[in-house]
Enzyme design. Structure first.
Site, PDB file in Angstrom:
ATOM      1  N   ASN A   9     -41.575  -9.730  16.674  1.00 33.29           N
ATOM      2  CA  ASN A   9     -40.478  -8.812  16.372  1.00 33.29           C
ATOM      3  C   ASN A   9     -39.779  -8.517  17.698  1.00 33.29           C
ATOM      4  O   ASN A   9     -40.286  -7.756  18.515  1.00 33.29           O
ATOM      5  CB  ASN A   9     -41.051  -7.529  15.745  1.00 33.29           C
ATOM      6  CG  ASN A   9     -39.991  -6.457  15.554  1.00 33.29           C
ATOM      7  OD1 ASN A   9     -38.795  -6.708  15.681  1.00 33.29           O
ATOM      8  ND2 ASN A   9     -40.434  -5.249  15.233  1.00 33.29           N
ATOM      9  N   TRP A  10     -38.630  -9.171  17.887  1.00 36.27           N
ATOM     10  CA  TRP A  10     -37.944  -9.057  19.179  1.00 36.27           C
ATOM     11  C   TRP A  10     -37.234  -7.713  19.361  1.00 36.27           C
ATOM     12  O   TRP A  10     -36.789  -7.397  20.462  1.00 36.27           O
ATOM     13  CB  TRP A  10     -36.935 -10.205  19.337  1.00 36.27           C
ATOM     14  CG  TRP A  10     -37.571 -11.562  19.492  1.00 36.27           C
ATOM     15  CD1 TRP A  10     -38.920 -11.852  19.467  1.00 36.27           C
ATOM     16  CD2 TRP A  10     -36.902 -12.810  19.708  1.00 36.27           C
ATOM     17  NE1 TRP A  10     -39.112 -13.201  19.649  1.00 36.27           N
ATOM     18  CE2 TRP A  10     -37.893 -13.811  19.797  1.00 36.27           C
ATOM     19  CE3 TRP A  10     -35.559 -13.181  19.823  1.00 36.27           C
ATOM     20  CZ2 TRP A  10     -37.585 -15.162  20.008  1.00 36.27           C
ATOM     21  CZ3 TRP A  10     -35.248 -14.518  20.032  1.00 36.27           C
ATOM     22  CH2 TRP A  10     -36.251 -15.498  20.124  1.00 36.27           C
ATOM     23  N   LYS A  11     -37.079  -6.979  18.290  1.00 36.95           N
ATOM     24  CA  LYS A  11     -36.381  -5.679  18.344  1.00 36.95           C
ATOM     25  C   LYS A  11     -34.993  -5.857  18.989  1.00 36.95           C
ATOM     26  O   LYS A  11     -34.402  -6.912  18.865  1.00 36.95           O
ATOM     27  CB  LYS A  11     -37.237  -4.636  19.068  1.00 36.95           C
ATOM     28  CG  LYS A  11     -38.651  -4.557  18.454  1.00 36.95           C
ATOM     29  CD  LYS A  11     -39.454  -3.374  18.892  1.00 36.95           C
ATOM     30  CE  LYS A  11     -40.814  -3.422  18.196  1.00 36.95           C
ATOM     31  NZ  LYS A  11     -41.644  -2.263  18.465  1.00 36.95           N
ATOM     32  N   HIS A  94     -39.963  -0.943   8.893  1.00 39.37           N
ATOM     33  CA  HIS A  94     -40.570  -0.801  10.223  1.00 39.37           C
ATOM     34  C   HIS A  94     -40.510   0.678  10.627  1.00 39.37           C
ATOM     35  O   HIS A  94     -39.532   1.363  10.325  1.00 39.37           O
ATOM     36  CB  HIS A  94     -39.832  -1.673  11.250  1.00 39.37           C
ATOM     37  CG  HIS A  94     -40.549  -1.712  12.557  1.00 39.37           C
ATOM     38  ND1 HIS A  94     -40.450  -0.695  13.474  1.00 39.37           N
ATOM     39  CD2 HIS A  94     -41.420  -2.608  13.086  1.00 39.37           C
ATOM     40  CE1 HIS A  94     -41.225  -0.980  14.514  1.00 39.37           C
ATOM     41  NE2 HIS A  94     -41.823  -2.143  14.303  1.00 39.37           N
ATOM     42  N   GLU A  96     -39.813   2.137  13.271  1.00 40.57           N
ATOM     43  CA  GLU A  96     -38.627   2.542  14.043  1.00 40.57           C
ATOM     44  C   GLU A  96     -37.433   2.765  13.119  1.00 40.57           C
ATOM     45  O   GLU A  96     -36.594   3.624  13.363  1.00 40.57           O
ATOM     46  CB  GLU A  96     -38.332   1.501  15.137  1.00 40.57           C
ATOM     47  CG  GLU A  96     -39.343   1.629  16.274  1.00 40.57           C
ATOM     48  CD  GLU A  96     -39.653   0.339  17.004  1.00 40.57           C
ATOM     49  OE1 GLU A  96     -38.873  -0.620  16.922  1.00 40.57           O
ATOM     50  OE2 GLU A  96     -40.715   0.294  17.666  1.00 40.57           O
ATOM     51  N   GLU A 166     -49.124  -1.042  10.710  1.00 40.70           N
ATOM     52  CA  GLU A 166     -48.717  -0.716  12.077  1.00 40.70           C
ATOM     53  C   GLU A 166     -48.882   0.780  12.313  1.00 40.70           C
ATOM     54  O   GLU A 166     -47.982   1.561  11.992  1.00 40.70           O
ATOM     55  CB  GLU A 166     -47.252  -1.101  12.294  1.00 40.70           C
ATOM     56  CG  GLU A 166     -46.996  -2.581  12.162  1.00 40.70           C
ATOM     57  CD  GLU A 166     -45.805  -3.007  13.014  1.00 40.70           C
ATOM     58  OE1 GLU A 166     -45.991  -3.893  13.856  1.00 40.70           O
ATOM     59  OE2 GLU A 166     -44.712  -2.438  12.862  1.00 40.70           O
ATOM     60  N   GLY A 172     -45.832   0.024  20.805  1.00 40.96           N
ATOM     61  CA  GLY A 172     -45.141   0.124  22.090  1.00 40.96           C
ATOM     62  C   GLY A 172     -45.767   1.126  23.041  1.00 40.96           C
ATOM     63  O   GLY A 172     -45.179   1.489  24.051  1.00 40.96           O
ATOM     64  N   SER A 211     -49.108  -2.826  19.807  1.00 43.44           N
ATOM     65  CA  SER A 211     -49.663  -3.196  21.120  1.00 43.44           C
ATOM     66  C   SER A 211     -50.674  -4.341  21.057  1.00 43.44           C
ATOM     67  O   SER A 211     -51.645  -4.363  21.812  1.00 43.44           O
ATOM     68  CB  SER A 211     -50.274  -1.976  21.822  1.00 43.44           C
ATOM     69  OG  SER A 211     -49.272  -0.993  22.031  1.00 43.44           O
ATOM     70  N   GLY A 232     -44.663  -7.044  18.867  1.00 43.39           N
ATOM     71  CA  GLY A 232     -43.417  -6.583  19.478  1.00 43.39           C
ATOM     72  C   GLY A 232     -43.301  -7.072  20.912  1.00 43.39           C
ATOM     73  O   GLY A 232     -42.971  -8.234  21.170  1.00 43.39           O
ATOM     74  N   GLY A 233     -43.598  -6.189  21.852  1.00 39.55           N
ATOM     75  CA  GLY A 233     -43.424  -6.468  23.276  1.00 39.55           C
ATOM     76  C   GLY A 233     -43.953  -7.824  23.726  1.00 39.55           C
ATOM     77  O   GLY A 233     -43.266  -8.566  24.440  1.00 39.55           O
TER      78      GLY A 233
END
Ligand code: PGA
Length: 248
Positions: A9-11, A94, A96, A166, A172, A211, A232-233
């Site tokens: 997930n590149w956000k 998600h 966010e 999640e 994150g 994470s 993600g990251g």
């Protein structure tokens, strides 16, 4: 045996050039088909990344999807538009989106339904905040998040869906759920689905997100009810994303 799936997930990161480079890096380092792999890229980069992944094992996904099929909904992107660019998956709900952009359980259910209309596999994200966990509300929150979708589309719709657990407190933050903490909730989700349909529960992929990185992926993926990850990251670097994929 369920097939595993690892999704990046590149956000809201990168440029057109860096997105193309990252996609190419993943494709060139991909030397196994033991699991499925996908990237959810920013909308505007879908056309070019879609060209790059054509004919490869790397599938494409979006990070959100509209809750309506078309019309006067300024700023939204519909399921049929995403289908034109070969999106196989769409993230829905998600955390966010839920916390910063007002996605509710009901709108998430509508997005899930829109994805299915176009044969896009929704990846339904569920999970509790730290406060909810500390107040022992984890399972209750997850029940509500799942029920909103089940009530709208029915349990059989989960035949062509993925669930991502999640925990919001792990996204994150560098704080990963322990293997056992994650397994406990994954097992709970699978039992919850099993109470409605055993065959779907046996088959549905439940991903862990929050994470996840090369250092902890192996332990998480070894858990019986964890079928891969939503990353993600660590998905923003081809090498670390592939390391996670290869931990399956
Ligand atoms: P993270 O994000 O891996 O950076 O914690 C996961 C996600 O939000 O999907």
């Amino acid at each position: 045996m369920r097939r595993s799936l690892v999704v990046g997930n590149w956000k809201m990161n990168g440029t057109l050039a860096s997105s193309e480079l990252l996609a190419k890096g993943i494709i060139s380092g991909l030397d196994s088909n033991k699991a499925d792999i996908a990237i959810c890229v920013p909308y505007v980069y879908l056309p070019s990344v879609s060209e790059l992944v054509k004919g490869t094992a790397l599938a494409l996904g979006s990070q959100n999807i509209a809750d309506k099929s078309s019309g006067a909904f300024t700023g939204e992107i519909s399921a049929s538009m995403l289908k034109e660019f070969n999106c196989k998956y769409a993230l829905v709900g998600h955390s966010e989106r839920r916390s910063f952009y007002g996605d509710t359980n009901e709108s998430v259910a509508a997005r899930f339904s829109q994805a299915l209309e176009q044969n896009i596999t929704p990846i339904l994200c569920v999970g509790e905040t730290l406060e909810q966990r500390e107040q022992d509300q984890t399972f209750e929150v997850i029940n509500e998040q799942l029920d909103a979708v089940i009530n709208l589309v029915g349990i059989t719709a989960f035949n062509s869906a993925v669930i991502a657990y999640e925990p919001v407190w792990a996204i994150g933050t560098g704080k990963t759920a322990s293997d056992e903490q994650a397994q406990e909730v994954h097992f709970y989700i699978r039992q919850y689905i099993a109470a409605k349909d055993q065959a779907i529960a046996d088959k549905i992929q439940i991903l862990y997100g929050g994470s996840a990185k090369p250092e902890n992926a192996k332990g998480l993926f070894a858990m019986p009810d964890i079928d891969g990850g939503l990353i993600g990251g660590a998905s923003l670097d081809a090498e670390s994303f592939l390391k996670i994929f290869n931990s399956i």
